[in-house]
Design an enzyme around this catalytic site. Structure first.
Site, PDB file in Angstrom:
ATOM      1  N   THR A 113     -11.569  -2.391   1.936  1.00 48.12           N
ATOM      2  CA  THR A 113     -12.546  -1.896   2.878  1.00 48.12           C
ATOM      3  C   THR A 113     -12.535  -2.928   3.986  1.00 48.12           C
ATOM      4  O   THR A 113     -12.150  -4.059   3.747  1.00 48.12           O
ATOM      5  CB  THR A 113     -13.960  -1.881   2.238  1.00 48.12           C
ATOM      6  OG1 THR A 113     -13.906  -1.266   0.961  1.00 48.12           O
ATOM      7  CG2 THR A 113     -14.960  -1.132   3.088  1.00 48.12           C
ATOM      8  N   GLY A 138     -17.041   6.868  -1.850  1.00 48.31           N
ATOM      9  CA  GLY A 138     -17.555   5.624  -2.392  1.00 48.31           C
ATOM     10  C   GLY A 138     -18.779   5.142  -1.640  1.00 48.31           C
ATOM     11  O   GLY A 138     -19.508   5.921  -1.020  1.00 48.31           O
ATOM     12  N   ARG A 187     -13.796  12.532  -3.558  1.00 44.17           N
ATOM     13  CA  ARG A 187     -14.571  11.351  -3.952  1.00 44.17           C
ATOM     14  C   ARG A 187     -15.008  10.543  -2.731  1.00 44.17           C
ATOM     15  O   ARG A 187     -14.241  10.289  -1.817  1.00 44.17           O
ATOM     16  CB  ARG A 187     -13.734  10.477  -4.874  1.00 44.17           C
ATOM     17  CG  ARG A 187     -14.420   9.176  -5.334  1.00 44.17           C
ATOM     18  CD  ARG A 187     -14.028   7.979  -4.499  1.00 44.17           C
ATOM     19  NE  ARG A 187     -14.592   6.725  -5.031  1.00 44.17           N
ATOM     20  CZ  ARG A 187     -14.527   5.561  -4.417  1.00 44.17           C
ATOM     21  NH1 ARG A 187     -13.921   5.480  -3.243  1.00 44.17           N
ATOM     22  NH2 ARG A 187     -15.069   4.475  -4.950  1.00 44.17           N
ATOM     23  N   GLY A 195     -15.660  -3.202  -2.732  1.00 45.29           N
ATOM     24  CA  GLY A 195     -15.437  -3.288  -4.169  1.00 45.29           C
ATOM     25  C   GLY A 195     -15.415  -1.911  -4.800  1.00 45.29           C
ATOM     26  O   GLY A 195     -15.110  -0.914  -4.141  1.00 45.29           O
TER      27      GLY A 195
END
Length: 325
Positions: free
Chosen positions: A185, A215, A213, A236
């Site tokens: 990221t 995050g 998906r 993470g």
């Protein structure tokens, strides 16, 4: 003659950047690759500081720095985004301005060259906070200044190899879905001369992800948070950052418990997230220019510029500082 009040003193600025946390061990990169990562981190510092040093807003500094990293193939955002299970790219981003509490985010965009620019447009040019998928793409259609590219523009050989490795491992395990182990990221938190904080995050998500998906990166309070006292960007295993509301929790520990920034960030990243089964890191910055960069992985790409003007970059977990130039 009229008496003019003296100009209010300028607040000292600060800037902190991450380029992802994960399995980044010494020897995992060639000397040339490491040099390239550090150069990109320094270029992002330069871009953000160019805004701050001229009295520009933290929001502009965050966008300027993130755009540098989105254009680099070395980070999992923009050009370097990972592949999903279908061999495509779905990108997420969010941004938040602390003193106004304005925020914008996009999830699952596939043709937007700079997701952080679109996230800012959601904040400033719509009544919403988050737009996703086809809806976010349609919003981008209405904005001629948002550059579009074919999804294949984000392709890189390195990320394709990572997808192939993840899918080969999945096949070897009789179809059990294997979580992509390549965290990544990019994120920036900035403090400007007005004493205002802004934070932003951009990502390609998780290698081999499925089913649309999403995050933590585009979720305000999970991957990104900024208020009048504190700003955070996380990196993470996103599912755990969502469940722990990591970015918000760090700043609330500063606001309500009176914790120092370092104590708050380390408690959440080094204790709360691992206790739940996750891992990763975060960057944080407070109104006094204090910086925290905790992580519980082998490494985290990071860079900083402190209020006294000192700056540096680091990659590994045993590394304190590398001179920027």
């Amino acid at each position: 003659m009229p008496v003019h009040a003296a100009d209010p003193p300028k607040h000292k600025t600060a800037l902190v950047i991450h380029g992802g946390a994960g399995v980044i061990e010494r020897g995992s990169m060639t000397a040339e690759e490491e040099k390239g990562v550090r150069a990109d981190l320094n270029a992002a510092l330069d871009a953000g500081n160019a805004v701050l040093s001229k009295g520009g807003p933290a929001l502009d500094a965050v966008v300027a720095a993130i755009r540098v990293l989105e254009e680099s193939p070395r980070f999992n955002a923009g050009k370097g985004a990972v592949f999903n299970a279908e061999g495509k790219h779905e990108l997420d981003a969010s941004i938040m301005e602390g003193h106004t509490q304005r925020a914008g985010a996009v999830a699952g965009v596939m043709t937007v060259r700079s997701p952080i620019l679109l996230a800012r447009a959601v904040m400033e040019r719509s009544e919403h906070v988050m737009l996703a998928g086809q809806g976010a793409e349609k919003f981008a259609d209405s904005l001629p200044d948002i550059e579009r590219v074919p999804n294949s523009w984000f392709d890189t050989d390195r990320r394709r190899k990572q997808l192939e490795e993840a899918q080969a491992k999945e096949k070897a395990q009789a179809g059990v879905h294997v979580k992509g182990s390549y965290f990544g990221t990019v994120g920036v938190v900035a403090l400007d001369q007005q004493g205002h904080i802004a934070a932003g995050t951009s990502t390609g998500g998780m290698t081999n992800k499925r089913y649309g998906r999403v995050g933590d990166s585009p979720i305000i309070g999970a991957g990104t948070w900024a208020d009048a006292r504190c700003g955070v960007s996380g990196t993470g295993w996103g599912e755990f950052y969502i469940r722990a509301a990591v970015a918000h929790d760090i700043c609330m520990r500063v606001a309500y418990k009176g914790d120092s920034l370092a104590t708050a960030a380390e408690e959440v990243v080094d204790k709360i997230v691992p206790a739940m089964g996750g891992d990763g890191g975060a960057i944080a910055l407070d109104k006094d220019g204090n910086i925290a960069m905790p992580f519980n992985t082998a490494g985290m790409y990071r860079a900083w510029m402190k209020p006294d003007g000192t700056r540096g970059t680091a990659i590994y977990n045993d590394e304190k500082e590398t001179p920027a130039h």
